[in-house]
Scaffold this active site. Structure first.
Site, PDB file in Angstrom:
ATOM      1  N   ASN A  84       0.836  -1.190   0.000  1.00  0.00           N
ATOM      2  CA  ASN A  84       0.000   0.000   0.000  1.00  0.00           C
ATOM      3  C   ASN A  84       0.880   1.252   0.000  1.00  0.00           C
ATOM      4  OD1 ASN A  84      -2.391   1.607   0.258  1.00  0.00           O
ATOM      5  ND2 ASN A  84      -3.346  -0.093   1.361  1.00  0.00           N
ATOM      6  N   HIS A 114      24.164   2.463  11.108  1.00  0.00           N
ATOM      7  CA  HIS A 114      25.368   3.271  11.258  1.00  0.00           C
ATOM      8  C   HIS A 114      26.085   2.926  12.564  1.00  0.00           C
ATOM      9  CE1 HIS A 114      23.927   5.766   7.941  1.00  0.00           C
ATOM     10  NE2 HIS A 114      22.746   5.650   8.503  1.00  0.00           N
ATOM     11  N   LYS A 179       7.471  -8.633  19.303  1.00  0.00           N
ATOM     12  CA  LYS A 179       7.637  -9.962  19.904  1.00  0.00           C
ATOM     13  C   LYS A 179       6.446 -10.837  19.521  1.00  0.00           C
ATOM     14  CE  LYS A 179      10.141  -8.468  24.047  1.00  0.00           C
ATOM     15  NZ  LYS A 179      11.412  -8.553  23.471  1.00  0.00           N
ATOM     16  N   ARG A 182       1.546 -14.937  19.932  1.00  0.00           N
ATOM     17  CA  ARG A 182       0.908 -16.254  19.875  1.00  0.00           C
ATOM     18  C   ARG A 182       1.181 -16.915  18.541  1.00  0.00           C
ATOM     19  NH1 ARG A 182      -3.941 -16.918  17.158  1.00  0.00           N
ATOM     20  NH2 ARG A 182      -5.040 -15.047  16.480  1.00  0.00           N
TER      21      ARG A 182
END
Length: 195
Positions: A84, A114, A179, A182
């Site tokens: 998109n 960097h 993270k 599930r």
């Protein structure tokens, strides 16, 4: 080694002042600018033109404008790729997308980083580590993927996430840092999204 060879080998390289890399970026950004200016209703022309920017594509590739990248030829997308508006790919390290990848608005894939110390950073040195995205992946709005990350197949990344480490296949992941919250299960196929 040239600066381009260093870039391709994941070594520190001069991104700011190397003329060869600068010329390649200018050429690519000029193509992106032309792509972004194509009439929206000219779908066939847009579909063909994007293939002149990207290094390797499947047959069915659709990217909404505005789209920007650094080199283009370091990007590989599989079949049924959709992105998109507002996609940015800083592809010095190479970015590979599998088949059936869906990217929501305002996402970024950033292979470049960097040094922490300002002396080398101020010299224009950077590194570039590859990003790999598997098959059947949905990237939510505003997601930013950082250098060296691999996202497995059959993954959903929740909107606004900052992905700084690998995400395993068959999972839903969200947050800053992103993270796994599930696994994706057979139960997910039964849910009706009707309101």
């Amino acid at each position: 080694m040239t600066e381009k060879e260093k870039m391709e080998c994941q070594k520190l390289y001069d991104a700011n002042y190397d003329k060869e890399l600068e010329a390649e970026r200018i050429k690519c950004k000029s193509l992106c600018q032309k792509y972004n200016s194509l009439p929206i209703e000219e779908l066939d022309k847009r579909h063909e033109f994007i293939k002149t920017i990207l290094g390797k594509t499947g047959e069915n590739v659709h990217i909404e404008p505005d789209f920007w990248c650094d080199y283009g030829y370091r990007i590989s997308v599989g079949e049924n790729f959709y992105a998109n508006h507002g996609l940015v790919i800083l592809d010095a390290g190479g970015v590979t997308f599998g088949n059936d990848v869906f990217i929501a608005p305002s996402c970024g894939f950033h292979t470049s980083g960097h040094p922490i110390d300002f002396e080398r950073r101020n010299q224009g040195l950077e590194y570039a580590y590859p990003i790999v995205v598997g098959d059947n992946v949905w990237i939510g709005a505003g997601v930013q993927v950082m250098p060296g990350v691999t996202i497995g197949s059959n993954v959903v990344i929740g909107g606004g996430s900052i992905v700084v480490s690998d995400i395993p296949s068959d999972s839903v992941a969200v947050g800053n840092p992103c993270k796994v919250i599930r696994q994706i299960t057979e139960e997910d196929k039964k849910k009706s999204w009707d309101r």
